[in-house]
Design an enzyme around this catalytic site. Sequence first.
Site, PDB file in Angstrom:
ATOM      1  N   ARG A   1      -3.244  -0.631   5.759  1.00  0.00           N
ATOM      2  CA  ARG A   1      -3.870  -1.570   4.695  1.00  0.00           C
ATOM      3  C   ARG A   1      -2.847  -2.830   4.583  1.00  0.00           C
ATOM      4  NH1 ARG A   1      -5.078   2.151  -0.054  1.00  0.00           N
ATOM      5  NH2 ARG A   1      -3.333   2.852   0.700  1.00  0.00           N
ATOM      6  N   SER A   2      -1.866  -2.662   4.100  1.00  0.00           N
ATOM      7  CA  SER A   2      -0.974  -3.767   3.758  1.00  0.00           C
ATOM      8  C   SER A   2      -0.367  -4.684   5.257  1.00  0.00           C
ATOM      9  CB  SER A   2       0.261  -3.436   2.784  1.00  0.00           C
ATOM     10  OG  SER A   2       1.110  -2.576   3.498  1.00  0.00           O
TER      11      SER A   2
ATOM     12  N   ASN B   1       2.323   1.564   4.395  1.00  0.00           N
ATOM     13  CA  ASN B   1       2.730   0.216   4.788  1.00  0.00           C
ATOM     14  C   ASN B   1       2.562   0.393   6.338  1.00  0.00           C
ATOM     15  OD1 ASN B   1       5.637  -2.060   5.391  1.00  0.00           O
ATOM     16  ND2 ASN B   1       3.567  -2.476   5.077  1.00  0.00           N
TER      17      ASN B   1
ATOM     18  N   CYS C   1       0.798  -1.156   0.091  1.00  0.00           N
ATOM     19  CA  CYS C   1       0.051   0.099   0.041  1.00  0.00           C
ATOM     20  C   CYS C   1       0.938   1.134  -0.063  1.00  0.00           C
ATOM     21  CB  CYS C   1      -1.017   0.134   1.135  1.00  0.00           C
ATOM     22  SG  CYS C   1      -0.281   0.089   2.832  1.00  0.00           S
TER      23      CYS C   1
HETATM   24  P1  4NP Z   1      -1.767   2.863   4.109  1.00  0.00           P
HETATM   25  O1  4NP Z   1      -2.151   4.343   4.787  1.00  0.00           O
HETATM   26  O2  4NP Z   1      -1.282   3.041   2.945  1.00  0.00           O
HETATM   27  O3  4NP Z   1      -2.858   2.001   4.246  1.00  0.00           O
HETATM   28  O4  4NP Z   1      -0.415   2.515   5.205  1.00  0.00           O
HETATM   29  C1  4NP Z   1      -1.520   5.302   4.798  1.00  0.00           C
HETATM   30  C2  4NP Z   1      -0.784   5.622   5.993  1.00  0.00           C
HETATM   31  C3  4NP Z   1      -0.166   6.760   6.007  1.00  0.00           C
HETATM   32  C4  4NP Z   1      -0.265   7.717   4.895  1.00  0.00           C
HETATM   33  C5  4NP Z   1      -1.253   7.452   3.816  1.00  0.00           C
HETATM   34  C6  4NP Z   1      -1.943   6.423   3.778  1.00  0.00           C
HETATM   35  N1  4NP Z   1       0.278   9.190   4.992  1.00  0.00           N
HETATM   36  O5  4NP Z   1      -0.227  10.092   4.374  1.00  0.00           O
HETATM   37  O6  4NP Z   1       1.130   9.334   6.007  1.00  0.00           O
END
Ligand code: 4NP
Length: 150
Positions: free
Chosen positions: A9-10, A6, A3
């Site tokens: 979701r992942s 990380n 994702c």
């Molecule tokens: P993930 O979610 O891709 O499911 O891990 C996110 C985690 C952090 C951020 C965006 C999406 N961020 O903008 O820091």
Amino acid sequence: MVCLGNICRSPMAEGIFKDKIKQLKLNWKVDSAGTSSWHQGDKPDKRAIAEMKRKGIDISSQRSRPFLPSDFSEFQKIFVMDENNKRDLLEYAQTDRQAKKIELLLTYAGHDMLSVPDPYYGTEKDFEATYTLLNDACDKVIDRLIKENA
Ligand code: 4NP
């Protein structure tokens, strides 16, 4: 399992997938990574850890890492959570064989939705919905992988 960060979701997908294959006594190598290195070294999001704990799976020892070019040779399949992840990894792919390893998790699972919605800016309820979606998708992905490798 890949994702963006990380941390949501992942890591949840990794934990769910590993739990299922352990129950099936399948000795498959599973890992997760982010298309960004924004959270490198971080634990999964507290809400992801808590939701998984409620479902009986401990993901607190996972640490975020960015996707590496070597992952293309280390893994037979690379499951991405959304279309942005797919676009980003396609840019890293150097051969057609590498590009073909990238699959949208939900599409591979036969789901109508293309993307696992990102719960990062959401609430506890969104993390529960992420779990439900990933749990169902992982069952279907494992079934399909077993059939295709039989
Ligand atoms: P993930 O979610 O891709 O499911 O891990 C996110 C985690 C952090 C951020 C965006 C999406 N961020 O903008 O820091």
